[in-house]
Write a protein that holds these residues in place. Sequence first.
Motif, PDB file in Angstrom:
ATOM      1  N   GLY A  72     -17.873  -6.117 -48.447  1.00  0.00           N
ATOM      2  CA  GLY A  72     -18.941  -7.100 -48.231  1.00  0.00           C
ATOM      3  C   GLY A  72     -20.219  -6.771 -48.970  1.00  0.00           C
ATOM      4  O   GLY A  72     -21.287  -7.257 -48.611  1.00  0.00           O
ATOM      5  N   ARG A  96     -21.647  -6.960 -43.537  1.00  0.00           N
ATOM      6  CA  ARG A  96     -20.269  -7.439 -43.546  1.00  0.00           C
ATOM      7  C   ARG A  96     -19.225  -6.327 -43.674  1.00  0.00           C
ATOM      8  O   ARG A  96     -18.044  -6.612 -43.800  1.00  0.00           O
ATOM      9  CB  ARG A  96     -20.078  -8.424 -44.695  1.00  0.00           C
ATOM     10  CG  ARG A  96     -20.943  -9.648 -44.558  1.00  0.00           C
ATOM     11  CD  ARG A  96     -20.741 -10.566 -45.744  1.00  0.00           C
ATOM     12  NE  ARG A  96     -21.645 -11.680 -45.698  1.00  0.00           N
ATOM     13  CZ  ARG A  96     -21.377 -12.841 -45.125  1.00  0.00           C
ATOM     14  NH1 ARG A  96     -20.223 -13.039 -44.542  1.00  0.00           N
ATOM     15  NH2 ARG A  96     -22.265 -13.805 -45.137  1.00  0.00           N
ATOM     16  N   THR A  97     -19.645  -5.065 -43.664  1.00  0.00           N
ATOM     17  CA  THR A  97     -18.691  -3.962 -43.793  1.00  0.00           C
ATOM     18  C   THR A  97     -17.956  -3.788 -42.477  1.00  0.00           C
ATOM     19  O   THR A  97     -18.587  -3.587 -41.437  1.00  0.00           O
ATOM     20  CB  THR A  97     -19.431  -2.655 -44.162  1.00  0.00           C
ATOM     21  OG1 THR A  97     -20.228  -2.883 -45.307  1.00  0.00           O
ATOM     22  CG2 THR A  97     -18.451  -1.538 -44.449  1.00  0.00           C
TER      23      THR A  97
END
Length: 146
Positions: free
Chosen positions: A99, A8-9
Amino acid sequence: MVMFTTERTPEPVPLEVAESARARRRGLLGRDGVEGALLLGPASAVHTLGMRFAIDVAYLDRRLRVLAVRTMRPGRLGLPRPRSRYVLEAEAGAMERWGVRRGAQVTLHGRRPRVRGGRGTAQPPPPRGATHARLCSRELPWSELT
């Protein structure tokens, strides 16, 4: 330069690696902030005694999977986390933006850091079915066999 990402980065995050015992002991002490994150290893607990700012702490297992994420204010002592091999530290609020949360897989990019007390690199352990003879032939430190 070493960077890290998760699923999620949005973009790679700069990562400073504490490669020596001295660097691990010092961590973020005496700093006013940090750009990116700091990876400590081997480590299973941290403290914020003498720190000037709150930090997010992510506890990682051998395979760099996030076990837990906590925010610690200055002057706190964190309890050791079972199965934690590495600790990722950043300014408070950063882990949520990147994230990094429980179950996320951290992936390192760039120069492979030495994070096992000066030996080896941040690599997953041998497979579960590995025999004692095969483990010994890889010349792993005793701590990796226990």
